[in-house]
Motif scaffolding. Structure first.
Motif, short mmCIF file in Angstrom:
data_model
loop_
_atom_site.label_atom_id
_atom_site.label_comp_id
_atom_site.label_asym_id
_atom_site.label_seq_id
_atom_site.Cartn_x
_atom_site.Cartn_y
_atom_site.Cartn_z
N TYR A 1 0.84 -1.20 0.00
CA TYR A 1 0.00 0.00 0.00
C TYR A 1 0.88 1.25 0.00
N PHE A 2 0.25 2.36 -0.38
CA PHE A 2 0.98 3.63 -0.41
C PHE A 2 0.16 4.77 0.19
N LEU A 3 0.88 5.81 0.65
CA LEU A 3 0.25 7.10 0.96
C LEU A 3 0.50 8.03 -0.23
N PRO A 4 -0.34 9.02 -0.44
CA PRO A 4 -0.08 10.01 -1.51
C PRO A 4 1.23 10.78 -1.28
N THR A 5 1.72 10.77 -0.03
CA THR A 5 2.98 11.45 0.28
C THR A 5 4.18 10.52 0.03
N HIS A 6 3.96 9.39 -0.65
CA HIS A 6 5.02 8.55 -1.20
C HIS A 6 5.65 7.54 -0.23
N GLU A 7 5.04 7.33 0.94
CA GLU A 7 5.50 6.24 1.79
C GLU A 7 4.77 4.96 1.39
N TYR A 8 5.49 3.83 1.49
CA TYR A 8 4.82 2.54 1.26
C TYR A 8 4.73 1.77 2.56
#
Lengths: 361, 123
Positions: free
Chosen positions: B3-10
């Motif tokens: 999964y990802f956040l829109p702020t680019h962390e997975y």
């Protein structure tokens, strides 16, 4: 990109090179092309070229031009030889800095002022509004001039080989005019180098020749890391409307022995009493990088100021910063702390010229 | 599951553990990483809140946690060599978190949805 951002005449060439673009001083400017570190090293070890067409230019001429420049400028242009460049500031009556700038002496009562992009409108208004009673012509020429900075130990050779411009006869902080082109041995990197002012067509031709010859294009990212290591101030960080040149440690560019200039009284008092705060260099222990705006604390944890510019220095491989702090904590060797997000790291006051510049004598 | 956040962390999920790092896209955008500011083991992290920062030459970027829970491991290799993040960000993770509320995963981006976020940022 915001529509009101201005573009330099090289904008399409930057995007064509895949540059990361970002707003600076009202312009959409290249931050980096191949990486800040690579570009920084090119300037320290070889040669790099910057588009600095965002800088502003104002010509001041007329019978009272010398007297007028001396009125608005902290350094002394009295009897300055033609072909000399001189650095200084324009001040508010409070001693705060309107802008820092270069003044080129072209001839008797004929000066060329180079100002920061972010301050162009403010400066022009300031200059014009203080010209009353002086017989001078003020010609704002920012839209005419484009500018390249060719910087690094090999800049003289590259400029001769690629552009056919001889700089060997220029000493540091001097310039000459070749046709309609101005070439000065100046820069903002702590290295030898040149700044070339010409019309957009000429600058586009020069830029392309330099890129085709394999010269490293350099963005504003490394311009900042380079000037920072050399201890050079950036308006907005170390200089501002509410920071004086005395506080910034730039007193040598303020000639208090001149009979008058705007801000002189305030600075004379501040110099006599000693400033309450100063820009210092600090070295931070550990891996944390001090950034603009972070709090600086004394050894007891009391806030004594803020970081103005900070980096993991590329040339020195240390975490260092310039900071505006209480003069009481500003002595070399003073133990401080810097707050980086949640944690506090030990720091020490050091000389702010972190890197010894290699200027042409 | 990834999964990802829109702020680019997975967040890579195995059982109740989320392995958290930054995406290839973010690692490329940042340029050379010079420091990763990480929490300590047993620290609590909260979904959507910052748990540390990643620093390039130019700037510090906050790291946001895709999940809530307790940090069970930090990637000590990044202390000595933060550039591992540039070389292989999907394998050079930053922290591992024991999740307190696995239902939070439902609001994260799938790899396909995250791909679209990156495409949009390129333009």
């Amino acid at each position: 990109m915001s529509e009101d951002l201005k573009k330099t005449c090289l904008h399409d060439l930057h995007t064509g090179l895949g540059a990361l673009m970002s707003p600076f001083g009202g312009f959409d400017m290249p931050i980096q092309y191949d990486g800040i570190e690579q570009e920084h090293q090119a300037v320290r070890n070889n040669c790099g070229v910057f588009d600095v067409s965002h800088m502003g230019e104002v010509a001041v001429s007329g019978p009272d031009a010398e007297r007028f420049v001396n009125h608005i400028f902290t350094n002394d242009v009295t009897g300055l030889p033609d072909g000399k460049v001189i650095y200084g500031m324009m001040l508010h009556p409070t001693g705060g800095v309107v802008d820092d700038l270069l003044v080129y002496k072209r001839g008797d009562n004929d000066f060329f002022l180079v100002i920061n992009a972010s301050n162009i409108d403010k400066d022009v208004e300031w200059i014009v509004s203080h010209a009353e009673g002086f017989d001078v012509k003020i010609d704002h020429q920012s839209d005419h001039w484009a500018e390249l900075a060719l910087q690094g130990p090999n800049a003289e050779k590259v400029m001769a080989d690629v552009l056919g411009l001889d700089g060997s006869d220029l000493g540091f902080y001097t310039f000459k005019t070749v046709g309609d082109i101005i070439v000065s041995r100046t820069g903002y990197t702590g290295e030898d180098g040149f700044e070339i002012y010409a019309d957009a067509e000429t600058i586009r031709k020069y830029w392309q020749k330099l890129i085709d010859a394999g010269v490293q294009p350099c963005g504003l990212g490394c311009r900042d890391t380079l000037r920072f290591e050399a201890g050079l101030p950036l308006y907005g960080d170390e200089l501002a409307d509410d920071i004086t040149p005395i506080e910034a440690g730039l007193g040598i560019f303020v000639k208090l022995d001149k009979p008058e200039f705007i801000g002189r009284e305030a600075l004379a008092v501040q110099k006599a009493e000693g400033p309450a705060r100063k820009i210092v260099g600090i070295k931070v222990e550990g891996q944390a990088i001090p950034r603009h705006g972070y709090e600086v604390l004394d050894a007891d944890g009391k806030v004594v100021g803020t970081v103005t510019t900070g980096y993991h220095s590329i040339s020195l491989d240390k975490n260092i910063a310039m900071a505006l702090i209480d003069a009481k904590s500003a002595a070399l060797g003073t133990s401080l702390q810097v707050k980086v997000r949640r944690k506090v790291f030990p720091a020490t006051v050091i000389k702010k010229r972190f890197y010894t510049p290699n200027y042409k004598k | 599951m990834l999964y990802f956040l829109p702020t680019h962390e997975y967040a890579r999920i195995e059982g109740n553990v989320a392995t958290i790092g930054i995406s290839e896209f973010a690692a490329h955008q940042l340029g050379n990483v010079v420091y990763v500011d990480m929490p300590e083991e047993d620290d609590e992290v909260t979904k959507g809140e910052d748990f540390g920062a990643i620093e390039s030459v130019k700037a510090a970027s906050d790291l946001f946690s895709p999940v809530s829970g307790t940090v069970i491991e930090v990637n000590e290799a990044l202390v000595e060599n933060p550039r591992l993040v540039n070389e292989d960000p999907m394998n050079n993770w930053i922290i591992k978190v024991e999740m307190s509320d696995p239902s939070e995963l439902e609001s994260l981006l799938t790899p396909e949805a995250y791909e679209k976020v990156c495409e949009a940022e390129k333009h």
